[in-house]
Design an enzyme around this catalytic site. Structure first.
Site, PDB file in Angstrom:
ATOM      1  CG  ASP A   1      54.904 -81.159 -18.194  1.00 39.76           C
ATOM      2  OD1 ASP A   1      54.970 -80.809 -19.244  1.00 39.76           O
ATOM      3  OD2 ASP A   1      55.106 -82.430 -17.997  1.00 39.76           O
TER       4      ASP A   1
ATOM      5  CB  THR B   1      61.731 -81.310 -23.558  1.00 42.49           C
ATOM      6  OG1 THR B   1      62.331 -79.980 -23.372  1.00 42.49           O
ATOM      7  CG2 THR B   1      62.125 -81.530 -25.029  1.00 42.49           C
TER       8      THR B   1
ATOM      9  CB  ALA C   1      63.551 -71.623 -24.572  1.00 38.42           C
ATOM     10  CB  THR C   2      64.088 -70.103 -29.916  1.00 36.59           C
ATOM     11  OG1 THR C   2      62.782 -70.825 -30.520  1.00 36.59           O
ATOM     12  CG2 THR C   2      65.210 -71.062 -30.104  1.00 36.59           C
ATOM     13  CB  ILE C   3      61.801 -65.224 -28.991  1.00 39.30           C
ATOM     14  CG1 ILE C   3      60.602 -64.435 -29.440  1.00 39.30           C
ATOM     15  CG2 ILE C   3      63.208 -64.523 -29.656  1.00 39.30           C
ATOM     16  CD1 ILE C   3      60.807 -62.823 -29.185  1.00 39.30           C
ATOM     17  CB  SER C   4      58.358 -68.428 -32.803  1.00 41.58           C
ATOM     18  OG  SER C   4      58.206 -69.435 -31.916  1.00 41.58           O
TER      19      SER C   4
ATOM     20  CG  HIS D   1      60.085 -76.919 -18.869  1.00 41.47           C
ATOM     21  ND1 HIS D   1      60.231 -77.803 -19.672  1.00 41.47           N
ATOM     22  CD2 HIS D   1      60.720 -75.736 -19.534  1.00 41.47           C
ATOM     23  CE1 HIS D   1      61.286 -77.465 -20.488  1.00 41.47           C
ATOM     24  NE2 HIS D   1      61.551 -76.158 -20.213  1.00 41.47           N
TER      25      HIS D   1
ATOM     26  CB  SER E   1      60.842 -63.775 -24.535  1.00 40.56           C
ATOM     27  OG  SER E   1      60.094 -63.624 -25.412  1.00 40.56           O
TER      28      SER E   1
END
Length: 223
Positions: free
Chosen positions: A144, A218, A57-60, A111, A89
């Site tokens: 989800d 996903t 995952a990322t922080i945008s 998720h 986060s």
């Protein structure tokens, strides 16, 4: 101008985003000033770029968070109810909570449990974040996100922080009428932001905005 918006502090980052026209409204500026990205980004928190937070995952980038808030702003009135899909986060969840105020509600959904825990733990780093959690103004749940979170529906606004493989009808169904969904959607090798409005009569209008690059929305990784 996003690449010129990085700062040395939270205040300078927000000032640069505003100066470069990426933050347009005082409400969004004030909401982002109240949330220190250092509590949510593991390194270089004031850089205007996406950063990994673990678990694929990322922080945008801050300019994308600003864009989402500006797009949804009409539906982020005090007392509004918001769903943040792929809350990661917890940064944007906190900003959205500032925009809807203490009478509003923001639900962050992830998720996998470590990301749910991360969002909650990051918010608890500040006194205001702890107040939001304790009062129920902000809640983090596991689920989800492609199916939304029916328990909290309907929502005035829904933000999706990862690229959907398709237009998930459940998300639009969980909008109020009127309500708005901000979602990146993968189309072949490209991704575009869509702003989807549910009108007062229940009809739906989809507008394709601009190209982006998000991690995919996903299934949870199998353990």
């Amino acid at each position: 101008m996003a690449w010129r918006s990085s700062g040395s502090s939270n205040e300078s980052l927000i000032t640069n985003l505003t100066r470069n026209g990426l933050i347009e409204s005082e409400r969004v500026k004030d909401a982002m000033l109240k949330v220190d990205r250092a509590h949510y980004a593991p390194s270089s928190p004031y850089e205007d770029s996406p950063q990994p937070i673990g678990h694929a995952a990322t922080i945008s980038a801050p300019h994308m968070h600003a864009s989402a808030c500006e797009s949804l702003l009409t539906y982020l009135s005090p007392g509004a109810k918001v769903l943040d899909v792929g809350s990661g986060s917890g940064y944007l969840t906190a900003v959205l909570a500032n925009l809807v105020g203490p009478t509003g509600t923001v639900i962050g959904i992830e998720h996998i449990q470590p990301l749910v825990d991360m969002g909650r733990g990051n918010m608890a780093k500040s006194e205001e974040g702890r107040r939001m959690l304790d009062s129920g103004q902000v809640k983090f749940v596991k689920g989800d996100g492609r199916k939304g979170w029916a328990e909290g529906a309907p929502y005035d606004a829904i933000h999706v922080g990862a690229a959907a493989a398709e237009h998930h009808k459940e998300l639009t169904d969980q909008l109020k009428a009127p309500g708005r969904l901000f979602v990146p959607v993968a189309e072949g090798h490209l991704q575009h932001i869509y702003v989807i409005d549910k009108m007062e009569d229940g009809s739906v209008d989809k507008q394709k905005k601009f190209g982006v690059q998000y991690v995919p929305l996903t299934d949870a990784p199998k353990s």
